[in-house]
Design an enzyme around this catalytic site. Structure first.
Site, PDB file in Angstrom:
ATOM      1  N   HIS A  55       0.815  -1.217   0.000  1.00 13.25           N
ATOM      2  CA  HIS A  55       0.000   0.000   0.000  1.00 13.25           C
ATOM      3  C   HIS A  55       0.847   1.265   0.000  1.00 13.25           C
ATOM      4  O   HIS A  55       0.350   2.338  -0.331  1.00 13.25           O
ATOM      5  CB  HIS A  55      -0.994   0.000   1.180  1.00 13.25           C
ATOM      6  N   ASP A  85       0.160  -7.440   1.605  1.00 12.71           N
ATOM      7  CA  ASP A  85       0.610  -6.056   1.792  1.00 12.71           C
ATOM      8  C   ASP A  85       2.135  -5.968   1.807  1.00 12.71           C
ATOM      9  O   ASP A  85       2.707  -5.178   2.553  1.00 12.71           O
ATOM     10  CB  ASP A  85       0.019  -5.425   3.063  1.00 12.71           C
ATOM     11  N   SER A 168       4.701   2.755   7.927  1.00 13.79           N
ATOM     12  CA  SER A 168       4.381   1.628   7.064  1.00 13.79           C
ATOM     13  C   SER A 168       5.561   1.280   6.165  1.00 13.79           C
ATOM     14  O   SER A 168       6.135   2.142   5.506  1.00 13.79           O
ATOM     15  CB  SER A 168       3.160   1.947   6.192  1.00 13.79           C
TER      16      SER A 168
END
Length: 316
Positions: A55, A85, A168
């Site tokens: 993402h 992911d 992230s």
């Protein structure tokens, strides 16, 4: 405390992990059609490959990586896997030496973990906490041809180490500095999540480096772990199995005769006790190959043969 020893044991561990990992975690700037995004990435080979979140890179072809020492390099996206992911990118210039990848399957709840990333654009930020829970599921909205679809990332690590936007793709490490997870989301105040680094994700990473994508098999059932009935437990030595909650009409599971309510005991000759047990079988080598499945149905053992098909990488 001895004045000559300013750091306690906890601080020494965290600071040692920070020294080891901070130079090896990059801040990513990603170029999208609608502007720029940001995140983190972890150098995991000595020839420029970096591990991050799918993402974070989205549909971008590349961007720029900046390391704590001041070095920068353009990168290209090698491959992404939205279902885990995870994404692999490759820097076009020199990168620091790689991190050591650990095994998240060895983690226990309460264990110390250290997160290194670039939250809110603050390069090289370090936080620490514990493993709060294991085996969590993370629903995510992912783009498809017709808009978006909700997919579930399985087996994520929950931690109370502070994670913020920009973390992230960064590293979650154990006390020895081994990277056991890739920070993936902030679920709420005091609650962060990370994709585990284990045998399954290593296969995903290898496939992304080799092919740019992950080919997956599709069986077409949803199941949840439940205890095995006591009488059967004594016979099989198996404490848990998977109760089928849904069978997708027309799927390989449906064609094989699997039904809602079946208790799946084994698949491919191996016991299945949690959702991941079945998902670990659903890689490219399972596509089109007979998969024997044993279930308990109305008190009787039933054997079926399913033949998984390839999962559409971009569902309609």
């Amino acid at each position: 405390m001895d004045e000559t020893e300013p750091l306690d044991a906890y601080s020494r561990v965290v600071s040692a992990v920070a020294r080891e990992l901070t130079p090896r975690v990059a801040a990513l700037r990603v170029r999208h059609r609608r502007g720029e995004g940001a995140g983190s990435a972890v150098a995991f080979t000595d020839d420029g490959f970096l591990l991050t979140n799918a993402h974070v890179v989205g549909s971008a072809a590349g961007g720029q990586a900046a390391f704590a020492g001041g070095a920068t390099a353009d990168f290209t996206v090698v491959g992404t896997d939205p279902l885990s992911d995870l994404a692999v990118v490759r820097a076009d210039g020199p990168t620091p030496g790689p991190v050591v990848l650990g095994d998240a399957d060895a983690l226990v709840v309460g264990q110390l973990v250290v997160a290194v990333g670039n939250p809110l654009g603050l390069t090289g930020s370090v936080t620490a906490g514990v493993v709060s829970a294991l085996g969590r599921s993370l629903p995510t909205a992912q783009p498809t041809r017709s808009g978006t679809a909700v997919r579930v990332i399985e087996d994520v690590i929950q931690t109370d180490a502070a994670l913020n936007p920009g973390n992230s793709g960064g590293a979650l490490a154990d006390a020895a500095g081994r990277v056991v997870g890739v920070s993936t989301a902030v679920a709420g105040i005091g609650l962060g999540l990370a994709v585990p680094v284990n045998a399954t994700t290593r296969r995903i990473i290898a496939a992304l480096m080799r092919d740019g994508r992950v080919r997956r098999a599709f069986l077409g059932l949803a199941a949840a772990p439940v205890p095995v009935p006591a009488a059967l437990r004594a016979r099989t030595g198996q404490d848990d199995a998977l109760r089928v909650a849904e069978v997708v009409p027309g799927s390989p599971a449906d064609r094989a005769g699997l039904r809602r309510g079946d208790l799946v005991l084994t698949a491919g000759g191996a016991p299945v006790s949690q959702a991941q047990s079945l998902q670990k079988l659903m890689f490219a080598d399972a596509i089109g190959r007979p998969l024997p499945v044993t279930v308990l149905r109305n008190g009787a053992m039933v054997d079926v043969i399913a033949e998984p098909i390839e999962l559409d990488p971009e569902p309609a």
